[in-house]
Write a protein that holds these residues in place. Structure first.
Motif, PDB file in Angstrom:
ATOM      1  N   VAL A 195      17.254 -16.299   3.248  1.00  0.00           N
ATOM      2  CA  VAL A 195      17.054 -14.672   3.509  1.00  0.00           C
ATOM      3  C   VAL A 195      15.918 -14.304   2.692  1.00  0.00           C
ATOM      4  O   VAL A 195      15.645 -14.326   1.515  1.00  0.00           O
ATOM      5  CB  VAL A 195      18.340 -13.848   3.030  1.00  0.00           C
ATOM      6  CG1 VAL A 195      18.355 -12.421   3.187  1.00  0.00           C
ATOM      7  CG2 VAL A 195      19.703 -14.388   3.865  1.00  0.00           C
ATOM      8  N   VAL A 196      15.091 -13.486   3.546  1.00  0.00           N
ATOM      9  CA  VAL A 196      13.818 -12.890   2.918  1.00  0.00           C
ATOM     10  C   VAL A 196      13.737 -11.501   3.152  1.00  0.00           C
ATOM     11  O   VAL A 196      14.497 -11.035   4.088  1.00  0.00           O
ATOM     12  CB  VAL A 196      12.594 -13.665   3.308  1.00  0.00           C
ATOM     13  CG1 VAL A 196      12.653 -15.182   3.165  1.00  0.00           C
ATOM     14  CG2 VAL A 196      12.596 -13.787   5.102  1.00  0.00           C
ATOM     15  N   ALA A 197      12.853 -10.917   2.477  1.00  0.00           N
ATOM     16  CA  ALA A 197      12.511  -9.364   2.563  1.00  0.00           C
ATOM     17  C   ALA A 197      11.274  -8.969   2.175  1.00  0.00           C
ATOM     18  O   ALA A 197      10.690  -9.564   1.335  1.00  0.00           O
ATOM     19  CB  ALA A 197      13.716  -8.625   1.860  1.00  0.00           C
ATOM     20  N   PRO A 198      10.840  -7.700   2.508  1.00  0.00           N
ATOM     21  CA  PRO A 198       9.522  -7.312   1.941  1.00  0.00           C
ATOM     22  C   PRO A 198       9.907  -6.638   0.415  1.00  0.00           C
ATOM     23  O   PRO A 198      11.045  -6.515   0.205  1.00  0.00           O
ATOM     24  CB  PRO A 198       9.208  -6.331   3.054  1.00  0.00           C
ATOM     25  CG  PRO A 198      10.272  -5.680   3.440  1.00  0.00           C
ATOM     26  CD  PRO A 198      11.237  -6.987   3.549  1.00  0.00           C
ATOM     27  N   VAL A 199       8.839  -6.625  -0.293  1.00  0.00           N
ATOM     28  CA  VAL A 199       9.021  -6.064  -1.430  1.00  0.00           C
ATOM     29  C   VAL A 199       8.140  -4.894  -1.564  1.00  0.00           C
ATOM     30  O   VAL A 199       7.215  -4.620  -0.832  1.00  0.00           O
ATOM     31  CB  VAL A 199       8.632  -7.104  -2.658  1.00  0.00           C
ATOM     32  CG1 VAL A 199       9.661  -8.395  -2.753  1.00  0.00           C
ATOM     33  CG2 VAL A 199       7.091  -7.381  -2.467  1.00  0.00           C
ATOM     34  N   PRO A 200       8.329  -3.835  -2.548  1.00  0.00           N
ATOM     35  CA  PRO A 200       7.463  -2.700  -2.804  1.00  0.00           C
ATOM     36  C   PRO A 200       5.972  -3.267  -2.849  1.00  0.00           C
ATOM     37  O   PRO A 200       5.683  -4.034  -3.684  1.00  0.00           O
ATOM     38  CB  PRO A 200       7.932  -2.057  -4.233  1.00  0.00           C
ATOM     39  CG  PRO A 200       9.626  -2.549  -4.128  1.00  0.00           C
ATOM     40  CD  PRO A 200       9.297  -3.805  -3.469  1.00  0.00           C
ATOM     41  N   PRO A 201       5.047  -2.597  -2.269  1.00  0.00           N
ATOM     42  CA  PRO A 201       3.868  -3.012  -1.910  1.00  0.00           C
ATOM     43  C   PRO A 201       2.667  -2.707  -2.839  1.00  0.00           C
ATOM     44  O   PRO A 201       1.692  -3.046  -2.811  1.00  0.00           O
ATOM     45  CB  PRO A 201       3.339  -2.693  -0.581  1.00  0.00           C
ATOM     46  CG  PRO A 201       4.441  -1.340  -0.538  1.00  0.00           C
ATOM     47  CD  PRO A 201       5.531  -1.373  -0.953  1.00  0.00           C
ATOM     48  N   ALA A 202       3.024  -1.748  -3.925  1.00  0.00           N
ATOM     49  CA  ALA A 202       2.094  -0.938  -4.671  1.00  0.00           C
ATOM     50  C   ALA A 202       1.276  -2.025  -5.416  1.00  0.00           C
ATOM     51  O   ALA A 202       0.098  -2.179  -5.260  1.00  0.00           O
ATOM     52  CB  ALA A 202       2.659  -0.293  -5.649  1.00  0.00           C
ATOM     53  N   ALA A 203       1.860  -3.039  -6.059  1.00  0.00           N
ATOM     54  CA  ALA A 203       1.076  -4.095  -6.867  1.00  0.00           C
ATOM     55  C   ALA A 203       0.211  -4.899  -5.972  1.00  0.00           C
ATOM     56  O   ALA A 203      -0.989  -5.289  -6.300  1.00  0.00           O
ATOM     57  CB  ALA A 203       1.947  -4.744  -7.669  1.00  0.00           C
ATOM     58  N   GLY A 204       0.806  -5.438  -4.850  1.00  0.00           N
ATOM     59  CA  GLY A 204       0.473  -6.149  -3.800  1.00  0.00           C
ATOM     60  C   GLY A 204      -1.006  -5.427  -3.229  1.00  0.00           C
ATOM     61  O   GLY A 204      -2.040  -5.989  -2.903  1.00  0.00           O
ATOM     62  N   LEU A 205      -0.846  -4.464  -2.724  1.00  0.00           N
ATOM     63  CA  LEU A 205      -1.928  -3.464  -2.207  1.00  0.00           C
ATOM     64  C   LEU A 205      -3.060  -3.545  -3.224  1.00  0.00           C
ATOM     65  O   LEU A 205      -4.253  -3.224  -2.806  1.00  0.00           O
ATOM     66  CB  LEU A 205      -1.253  -2.104  -1.628  1.00  0.00           C
ATOM     67  CG  LEU A 205      -0.262  -2.458  -0.332  1.00  0.00           C
ATOM     68  CD1 LEU A 205       0.016  -0.808  -0.002  1.00  0.00           C
ATOM     69  CD2 LEU A 205      -0.908  -3.035   0.627  1.00  0.00           C
ATOM     70  N   GLU A 206      -2.897  -2.972  -4.488  1.00  0.00           N
ATOM     71  CA  GLU A 206      -3.980  -2.787  -5.292  1.00  0.00           C
ATOM     72  C   GLU A 206      -4.570  -4.410  -5.350  1.00  0.00           C
ATOM     73  O   GLU A 206      -5.989  -4.014  -5.450  1.00  0.00           O
ATOM     74  CB  GLU A 206      -3.043  -2.494  -6.558  1.00  0.00           C
ATOM     75  CG  GLU A 206      -4.089  -2.376  -7.892  1.00  0.00           C
ATOM     76  CD  GLU A 206      -5.028  -1.187  -7.620  1.00  0.00           C
ATOM     77  OE1 GLU A 206      -6.166  -1.073  -8.188  1.00  0.00           O
ATOM     78  OE2 GLU A 206      -4.918  -0.213  -6.869  1.00  0.00           O
ATOM     79  N   ILE A 207      -3.923  -5.520  -5.457  1.00  0.00           N
ATOM     80  CA  ILE A 207      -4.664  -6.510  -5.392  1.00  0.00           C
ATOM     81  C   ILE A 207      -5.652  -6.732  -4.275  1.00  0.00           C
ATOM     82  O   ILE A 207      -6.622  -7.245  -4.338  1.00  0.00           O
ATOM     83  CB  ILE A 207      -3.660  -7.742  -5.847  1.00  0.00           C
ATOM     84  CG1 ILE A 207      -3.017  -7.650  -7.197  1.00  0.00           C
ATOM     85  CG2 ILE A 207      -4.222  -9.043  -5.762  1.00  0.00           C
ATOM     86  CD1 ILE A 207      -1.953  -8.502  -7.287  1.00  0.00           C
TER      87      ILE A 207
END
Length: 329
Positions: free
Chosen positions: A72-84
């Motif tokens: 089972v997979v899911a998206p995670v809050p994107p704040a840190a990823g989007l900053e990178i």
């Protein structure tokens, strides 16, 4: 929904998440939490291609890694990823800017070796206004300018100058006497810029209408009063001519009379009288001075007599000289 997905897909592409990885992320947002296989089926992917696309999302900080023994997979809050991603994308754009700029400079050097052209570009008509606004916006350190009528009809010119000053760009302008005499120009253009921090000086006339942007290039107006031509401009790139124009400005600047400097010595000077002295030092006629101050010529003469007596001057030339020495100009 398709429109929203299209906008999101474009946003992901701009961040470097495109193709298969983008389709997988859209499927995650619609179905997760769900088995990775279901995500792959919805996005039309499977096997190594699905694993690679999902792995790219995990590396970008947009999706969780599947735990051991669970699919089972899911998206995670994107704040840190989007900053990178944003930082990475910004670094790529900067590298591209440097590469393109370097390629053009190399092209220009090779062209100059054979033809010595493109040093001067001719801009005409409506393109003049757009090029001037682009020049003001591109300045990084300073703008140097010779200013005199006739004027190209650009209603945003003063706003552009004020915005440039607000960015901390040093702005030095040598005005001709005709600039001060041009109806409304002193009150509506020159004085607002001086109050905003522009360094202004005045001469009886300037040799050419000129704007120098940093050390990068110069804009030279081909204004011809007799023919009413004021819609042609030369853009001079780095070369001996640009160096000569810079030297011409600096020489004229050193010879010009400060238009605005220290406020006054103790005791102060009324703003109207200081403005009178500015106009007088710039060579404006009595008629122009009276008009700009909104007074009669008789009142003007009375004020001049008072100022000459206060400065101990026997004539207007001595008064202008004493006013400058006293810090009133």
């Amino acid at each position: 929904m398709e429109t929203e997905n299209g906008k999101l897909g474009e946003a992901l592409r701009l961040l470097g998440i495109e193709g298969a990885a983008g389709r997988v992320y859209l499927a995650l947002l619609e179905l997760a939490p769900a088995p990775l296989g279901a995500i792959g089926e919805a996005s039309g992917l499977g096997g190594a291609e699905l694993a690679g696309a999902y792995g790219a999302l995990v590396d970008a900080g947009l999706a969780s890694a599947a735990g051991e023994g669970a699919d089972v997979v899911a998206p995670v809050p994107p704040a840190a990823g989007l900053e990178i991603l944003a930082r990475h994308r910004a670094a790529e754009i900067e590298e591209s800017r440097i590469a393109v700029g370097g390629a053009f400079e190399s092209f220009r050097r090779h062209r100059l070796a054979a033809y010595n052209d493109h040093l001067v570009e001719v801009v005409t008509g409506e393109a003049v206004g757009a090029r001037m606004r682009q020049a003001w916006a591109s300045a990084r350190e300073q703008i140097r300018q010779f200013e005199s009528p006739p004027y190209f009809p650009l209603p945003e010119t003063t706003e552009d100058s004020l915005a440039t000053l607000a960015r901390g760009i040093r702005q030095r302008v040598v005005y001709s006497r005709e600039s001060l005499e041009h109806p409304g120009h002193l009150k509506e253009v020159i004085e607002p810029c001086v109050r905003a921090g522009e360094q202004a000086r005045v001469m009886p006339s300037v040799p050419v209408k000129l704007v120098i942007i940093d050390e990068a290039y110069a804009l030279v107006s081909l204004s011809i009063r007799e023919a009413d031509v004021h819609n042609t401009m030369l853009v001079v790139q780095p070369c001996g001519l640009l160096s000569a124009l810079i030297a011409l400005f600096e020489q004229s600047w050193s010879n010009a009379l400060p238009f605005h400097g220290r406020t006054a010595r103790p005791g102060g000077l009324p703003p109207a009288d200081r403005r009178l002295l500015w106009l007088l030092a710039g060579g404006a006629s009595d008629e122009v001075i009276a008009r700009e101050l909104g007074i009669s010529r008789r009142t003007l003469f009375r004020r001049l007599q008072v100022l000459m007596a206060r400065l101990g001057a026997a004539n207007r030339f001595q008064m202008a000289l004493q006013a400058q020495r006293s810090g009133w100009l």
